[in-house]
Design an enzyme around this catalytic site. Structure first.
Site, PDB file in Angstrom:
ATOM      1  N   PRO A 144      -4.235  -1.936   8.331  1.00 39.83           N
ATOM      2  CA  PRO A 144      -3.841  -0.152   8.854  1.00 39.83           C
ATOM      3  C   PRO A 144      -4.358   0.754   7.705  1.00 39.83           C
ATOM      4  O   PRO A 144      -2.890   1.469   7.811  1.00 39.83           O
ATOM      5  CB  PRO A 144      -2.783  -0.311   9.818  1.00 39.83           C
ATOM      6  CG  PRO A 144      -1.690  -1.260   8.504  1.00 39.83           C
ATOM      7  CD  PRO A 144      -3.077  -2.375   8.073  1.00 39.83           C
ATOM      8  N   CYS A 145      -4.386   0.867   7.363  1.00 39.65           N
ATOM      9  CA  CYS A 145      -4.974   2.151   5.986  1.00 39.65           C
ATOM     10  C   CYS A 145      -5.086   3.193   7.267  1.00 39.65           C
ATOM     11  O   CYS A 145      -4.843   4.425   6.696  1.00 39.65           O
ATOM     12  CB  CYS A 145      -6.360   2.157   4.777  1.00 39.65           C
ATOM     13  SG  CYS A 145      -7.876   2.206   6.030  1.00 39.65           S
TER      14      CYS A 145
END
Length: 165
Positions: free
Chosen positions: A133-134
């Site tokens: 989850p950047c």
């Protein structure tokens, strides 16, 4: 053996790339979105194998439908430098529906101060968009900054998770 498949989703047709493992399933190496900066393209000798990605596709479908807040997939761990892997591991620790700043990620990996830029570069090279989850990393002022697949997609992912900014 490198295998790949395409999966439709609300952000466009995703390209999944992996290595074939026992039982015919894929160890996920990459998830790219259309038009993504630095996204993977199908290589010579790769094999189209949608069946190898059934679990990945199923979990992505649940995520986009709001029924999954964590991925439980076998991911390749040999990509990137040691520093990039530390940053990516920090990304994996950001809870669903929350955001943190680039500076906070730098602090978590022991690279504060001028290291924030290096952290941003490492995040930009994340090969597993959505799954890693950047999109949950934002500017210190709360603004959306950098996303290899575009800020509109970052905003949509954060909205899906209830963390709209």
């Amino acid at each position: 053996m490198t295998v790949y498949a395409y999966v439709d989703g609300p952000l466009g047709e995703m390209l999944l790339v992996g290595r074939l493992a026992e039982g015919g399933r894929a160890v996920l190496c990459s998830l790219s979105l259309p038009g993504q900066k630095g996204g993977v393209e199908v290589g010579d000798g790769w094999t189209l194998a949608p069946g190898a990605f059934e679990e990945v596709a199923g979990q992505l479908g649940e995520y986009f439908a709001g029924r999954r807040d964590r991925f439980e997939l076998e991911l390749a761990t040999d990509a990137g430098t040691a520093f990039q892997r530390r940053v990516w591991e920090a990304l994996d620790g950001i809870p669903y529906g929350t955001t943190v700043s680039y500076g906070e990620i730098a602090r978590r990996v022991g690279s504060s101060g001028a290291g924030v830029r290096a952290v941003g570069t490492a995040i930009g090279r994340n090969p597993l968009l959505v799954v890693r989850p950047c999109h949950r990393v934002i500017g210190a002022d709360g603004s959306l900054r950098g996303y290899a697949a575009g800020l509109d997609r970052k905003e949509r992912l954060l909205g899906l998770e209830g963390a709209g900014v």
